[in-house]
Design a protein around this motif. Structure first.
Motif, PDB file in Angstrom:
ATOM      1  N   TYR A   1      -2.430  -3.268  19.920  1.00 46.82           N
ATOM      2  CA  TYR A   1      -1.368  -4.421  19.786  1.00 46.82           C
ATOM      3  C   TYR A   1      -1.413  -4.662  18.587  1.00 46.82           C
ATOM      4  O   TYR A   1      -2.366  -4.123  17.440  1.00 46.82           O
ATOM      5  N   VAL A   2      -0.628  -5.656  17.905  1.00 44.55           N
ATOM      6  CA  VAL A   2      -0.810  -5.799  16.514  1.00 44.55           C
ATOM      7  C   VAL A   2      -0.853  -7.434  16.490  1.00 44.55           C
ATOM      8  O   VAL A   2       0.028  -8.359  16.928  1.00 44.55           O
ATOM      9  N   GLU A   3      -1.831  -7.505  15.493  1.00 43.08           N
ATOM     10  CA  GLU A   3      -2.076  -9.249  15.041  1.00 43.08           C
ATOM     11  C   GLU A   3      -1.289  -9.297  14.006  1.00 43.08           C
ATOM     12  O   GLU A   3      -1.652  -8.735  12.713  1.00 43.08           O
TER      13      GLU A   3
ATOM     14  N   LEU B   1       0.922  -1.329   0.014  1.00 44.84           N
ATOM     15  CA  LEU B   1      -0.021  -0.022  -0.018  1.00 44.84           C
ATOM     16  C   LEU B   1       0.817   1.382  -0.034  1.00 44.84           C
ATOM     17  O   LEU B   1       1.851   1.340   0.835  1.00 44.84           O
ATOM     18  N   ALA B   2       0.823   2.140  -0.776  1.00 44.21           N
ATOM     19  CA  ALA B   2       1.603   3.061  -1.111  1.00 44.21           C
ATOM     20  C   ALA B   2       1.545   4.366   0.076  1.00 44.21           C
ATOM     21  O   ALA B   2       0.373   4.555   0.523  1.00 44.21           O
ATOM     22  N   GLY B   3       2.633   4.613   0.403  1.00 41.98           N
ATOM     23  CA  GLY B   3       2.830   5.404   1.730  1.00 41.98           C
ATOM     24  C   GLY B   3       2.510   4.897   2.970  1.00 41.98           C
ATOM     25  O   GLY B   3       2.366   5.448   4.036  1.00 41.98           O
ATOM     26  N   TRP B   4       2.419   3.625   3.127  1.00 44.31           N
ATOM     27  CA  TRP B   4       2.179   2.637   4.416  1.00 44.31           C
ATOM     28  C   TRP B   4       3.545   2.678   5.281  1.00 44.31           C
ATOM     29  O   TRP B   4       4.394   2.616   4.748  1.00 44.31           O
ATOM     30  N   ASN B   5       3.282   2.908   6.615  1.00 47.61           N
ATOM     31  CA  ASN B   5       4.409   2.934   7.626  1.00 47.61           C
ATOM     32  C   ASN B   5       4.259   1.524   8.230  1.00 47.61           C
ATOM     33  O   ASN B   5       3.014   1.408   8.793  1.00 47.61           O
ATOM     34  N   GLU B   6       5.268   0.768   8.548  1.00 42.06           N
ATOM     35  CA  GLU B   6       5.161  -0.309   9.451  1.00 42.06           C
ATOM     36  C   GLU B   6       4.607   0.015  10.869  1.00 42.06           C
ATOM     37  O   GLU B   6       4.993   1.341  11.379  1.00 42.06           O
ATOM     38  N   PHE B   7       3.909  -0.850  11.627  1.00 42.09           N
ATOM     39  CA  PHE B   7       3.744  -0.402  13.001  1.00 42.09           C
ATOM     40  C   PHE B   7       4.906  -0.704  14.150  1.00 42.09           C
ATOM     41  O   PHE B   7       5.719  -1.362  13.630  1.00 42.09           O
ATOM     42  N   PRO B   8       5.239   0.318  14.827  1.00 41.40           N
ATOM     43  CA  PRO B   8       6.463   0.407  15.683  1.00 41.40           C
ATOM     44  C   PRO B   8       6.835  -1.091  16.496  1.00 41.40           C
ATOM     45  O   PRO B   8       5.634  -1.893  16.720  1.00 41.40           O
ATOM     46  N   ALA B   9       7.818  -1.319  16.219  1.00 41.84           N
ATOM     47  CA  ALA B   9       8.396  -2.621  17.120  1.00 41.84           C
ATOM     48  C   ALA B   9       8.109  -2.759  18.403  1.00 41.84           C
ATOM     49  O   ALA B   9       7.954  -4.031  18.993  1.00 41.84           O
ATOM     50  N   ASN B  10       7.675  -1.882  19.145  1.00 44.69           N
ATOM     51  CA  ASN B  10       7.688  -1.981  20.509  1.00 44.69           C
ATOM     52  C   ASN B  10       6.228  -2.468  21.033  1.00 44.69           C
ATOM     53  O   ASN B  10       5.968  -2.860  22.077  1.00 44.69           O
TER      54      ASN B  10
ATOM     55  N   ARG C   1       2.350   9.794  18.823  1.00 44.26           N
ATOM     56  CA  ARG C   1       3.318   9.448  19.986  1.00 44.26           C
ATOM     57  C   ARG C   1       3.504   8.058  20.316  1.00 44.26           C
ATOM     58  O   ARG C   1       4.387   7.744  20.969  1.00 44.26           O
ATOM     59  N   LEU C   2       2.523   7.172  19.540  1.00 39.79           N
ATOM     60  CA  LEU C   2       2.804   5.525  19.676  1.00 39.79           C
ATOM     61  C   LEU C   2       3.784   5.222  18.622  1.00 39.79           C
ATOM     62  O   LEU C   2       4.097   3.914  18.553  1.00 39.79           O
ATOM     63  N   GLY C   3       4.156   6.164  17.691  1.00 39.79           N
ATOM     64  CA  GLY C   3       4.782   5.665  16.535  1.00 39.79           C
ATOM     65  C   GLY C   3       4.054   5.253  15.226  1.00 39.79           C
ATOM     66  O   GLY C   3       4.285   4.405  14.464  1.00 39.79           O
ATOM     67  N   ILE C   4       2.538   5.457  15.553  1.00 43.03           N
ATOM     68  CA  ILE C   4       1.707   5.055  14.577  1.00 43.03           C
ATOM     69  C   ILE C   4       1.055   6.011  13.480  1.00 43.03           C
ATOM     70  O   ILE C   4       0.618   7.100  14.226  1.00 43.03           O
ATOM     71  N   THR C   5       1.412   6.075  12.266  1.00 41.29           N
ATOM     72  CA  THR C   5       0.693   6.895  11.438  1.00 41.29           C
ATOM     73  C   THR C   5      -0.688   6.745  10.946  1.00 41.29           C
ATOM     74  O   THR C   5      -0.990   5.651  10.453  1.00 41.29           O
ATOM     75  N   PHE C   6      -1.411   7.449  11.368  1.00 42.14           N
ATOM     76  CA  PHE C   6      -3.012   7.452  11.246  1.00 42.14           C
ATOM     77  C   PHE C   6      -3.597   8.906  11.009  1.00 42.14           C
ATOM     78  O   PHE C   6      -4.017   9.424  11.859  1.00 42.14           O
ATOM     79  N   GLY C   7      -3.865   9.043   9.644  1.00 43.16           N
ATOM     80  CA  GLY C   7      -4.097  10.673   9.489  1.00 43.16           C
ATOM     81  C   GLY C   7      -5.465  11.098   9.846  1.00 43.16           C
ATOM     82  O   GLY C   7      -6.521  10.065   9.629  1.00 43.16           O
ATOM     83  N   ARG C   8      -5.621  12.102   9.957  1.00 42.84           N
ATOM     84  CA  ARG C   8      -6.980  12.617  10.280  1.00 42.84           C
ATOM     85  C   ARG C   8      -7.964  12.198   9.018  1.00 42.84           C
ATOM     86  O   ARG C   8      -9.091  12.112   9.486  1.00 42.84           O
ATOM     87  N   SER C   9      -7.496  12.540   8.113  1.00 45.65           N
ATOM     88  CA  SER C   9      -8.329  12.250   6.859  1.00 45.65           C
ATOM     89  C   SER C   9      -8.731  10.815   6.624  1.00 45.65           C
ATOM     90  O   SER C   9     -10.259  10.543   6.266  1.00 45.65           O
ATOM     91  N   VAL C  10      -7.828   9.999   6.892  1.00 47.64           N
ATOM     92  CA  VAL C  10      -8.485   8.652   6.866  1.00 47.64           C
ATOM     93  C   VAL C  10      -9.207   8.250   8.109  1.00 47.64           C
ATOM     94  O   VAL C  10     -10.483   7.602   7.961  1.00 47.64           O
ATOM     95  N   MET C  11      -9.251   8.992   9.185  1.00 44.51           N
ATOM     96  CA  MET C  11     -10.254   8.780  10.333  1.00 44.51           C
ATOM     97  C   MET C  11     -11.605   9.294   9.628  1.00 44.51           C
ATOM     98  O   MET C  11     -12.757   8.575   9.993  1.00 44.51           O
TER      99      MET C  11
ATOM    100  N   GLU D   1       2.156 -16.149   3.899  1.00 47.09           N
ATOM    101  CA  GLU D   1       1.980 -14.662   3.527  1.00 47.09           C
ATOM    102  C   GLU D   1       1.616 -14.043   4.863  1.00 47.09           C
ATOM    103  O   GLU D   1       0.714 -14.214   5.553  1.00 47.09           O
ATOM    104  N   THR D   2       2.490 -13.099   5.093  1.00 48.87           N
ATOM    105  CA  THR D   2       2.482 -12.504   6.508  1.00 48.87           C
ATOM    106  C   THR D   2       1.975 -11.053   6.358  1.00 48.87           C
ATOM    107  O   THR D   2       2.505 -10.149   5.309  1.00 48.87           O
ATOM    108  N   SER D   3       0.941 -10.649   7.207  1.00 49.69           N
ATOM    109  CA  SER D   3       0.559  -9.291   7.170  1.00 49.69           C
ATOM    110  C   SER D   3       0.311  -8.608   8.475  1.00 49.69           C
ATOM    111  O   SER D   3       0.177  -9.569   9.450  1.00 49.69           O
ATOM    112  N   GLU D   4       0.326  -7.489   8.911  1.00 52.66           N
ATOM    113  CA  GLU D   4      -0.108  -7.044  10.209  1.00 52.66           C
ATOM    114  C   GLU D   4      -1.275  -6.296  10.044  1.00 52.66           C
ATOM    115  O   GLU D   4      -1.299  -5.490   9.430  1.00 52.66           O
ATOM    116  N   ARG D   5      -1.836  -6.269  11.393  1.00 53.46           N
ATOM    117  CA  ARG D   5      -3.114  -5.684  11.541  1.00 53.46           C
ATOM    118  C   ARG D   5      -3.219  -4.945  12.916  1.00 53.46           C
ATOM    119  O   ARG D   5      -3.101  -5.688  13.864  1.00 53.46           O
ATOM    120  N   LEU D   6      -3.532  -3.867  13.078  1.00 55.65           N
ATOM    121  CA  LEU D   6      -3.748  -3.114  14.124  1.00 55.65           C
ATOM    122  C   LEU D   6      -4.988  -3.393  15.006  1.00 55.65           C
ATOM    123  O   LEU D   6      -5.952  -3.340  14.332  1.00 55.65           O
TER     124      LEU D   6
END
Length: 212
Positions: A46-48, A1-10, A115-125, A34-39
């Motif tokens: 947490y990340v599934e 997905l273009a512009g996607w940032n991975e979830f932080p490792a912590n 602040r959690l290291g997650i990119t989640f834009g206002r427009s997406v919300m 095939e591995t993917s991550e979902r918040l």
């Protein structure tokens, strides 16, 4: 997905391994995942980690995958292709609940995610908010119908200041409420730019009970 940032490792990771139905993989050999991550959200984010098993002909891994586990299903309002959605419905529900019940606007929630290291834009919300609202429309219409079937109805309207995009000012708008006066407690809200009798007519229609 273009512009996607991975979830932080912590963030905590929880693995979920999915396999195709047994009749689809009979005689085949597991070749990997095939591995993917979902918040997700359950009292905390947490990340599934979703691992979808892939199967090939025994000894013929180079000839392509013959079977792969489907991704976990999601409501259509989140994504038509659930394999490309990075957020569980629990996250979307938490965001909308924070906005409506805890009065946290989307821009503040976006900053909290950052602040959690997650990119989640206002427009997406905003986009998810609209999609979920449309999906819930039949439920809202049923709620309004049940309220108008009550013999005693409570109704009122109250003013609300709304930012007027582009003007740098606010304008007066209205929240109308209808709720049952007896029986099961049901409440429905309606937003409008006016408090005219036309709005009342639209909301009350041919109601013939008692209105408080």
């Amino acid at each position: 997905l273009a512009g996607w940032n991975e979830f932080p490792a912590n963030l905590e990771r929880v693995e979920v391994v999915l396999t195709p139905p047994a009749d689809e993989i009979a005689g085949l050999q597991l070749s990997g995942y095939e591995t993917s991550e979902r918040l997700k959200y359950r009292n905390a984010y947490y990340v599934e980690v979703i691992k979808r098993a892939k199967y090939v002909e025994p000894g013929a891994a180079g000839f392509g995958v013959l079977a792969v586990a489907p991704p976990p299903a999601l409501p259509a309002c989140l994504a038509p292709d659930s394999s490309r959605c990075h957020y569980d419905i629990s996250v979307i529900v938490h965001i909308i609940t924070n906005k409506l019940l805890n009065h946290l606007p989307f821009y503040r929630q976006s900053e909290m995610f950052a602040r959690l290291g997650i990119t989640f834009g206002r427009s997406v919300m905003c986009d998810y908010f609209v999609k979920v609202s449309i999906a819930l429309q039949p439920l809202y219409e049923t709620l309004c119908r049940l309220i108008l079937e009550c013999q005693v109805l409570q109704a009122d309207e109250t003013g609300l200041s709304m930012l007027d995009p582009g003007s740098g000012k606010t304008r007066k708008t209205w929240i109308w409420v209808r709720k049952t006066g007896i029986g099961p407690p049901l409440t429905a809200f309606h937003f409008d730019l006016s408090r005219s009798s036309g709005v009342a007519q639209k909301l009350l229609g041919n109601y013939h009970g008692t209105i408080l």
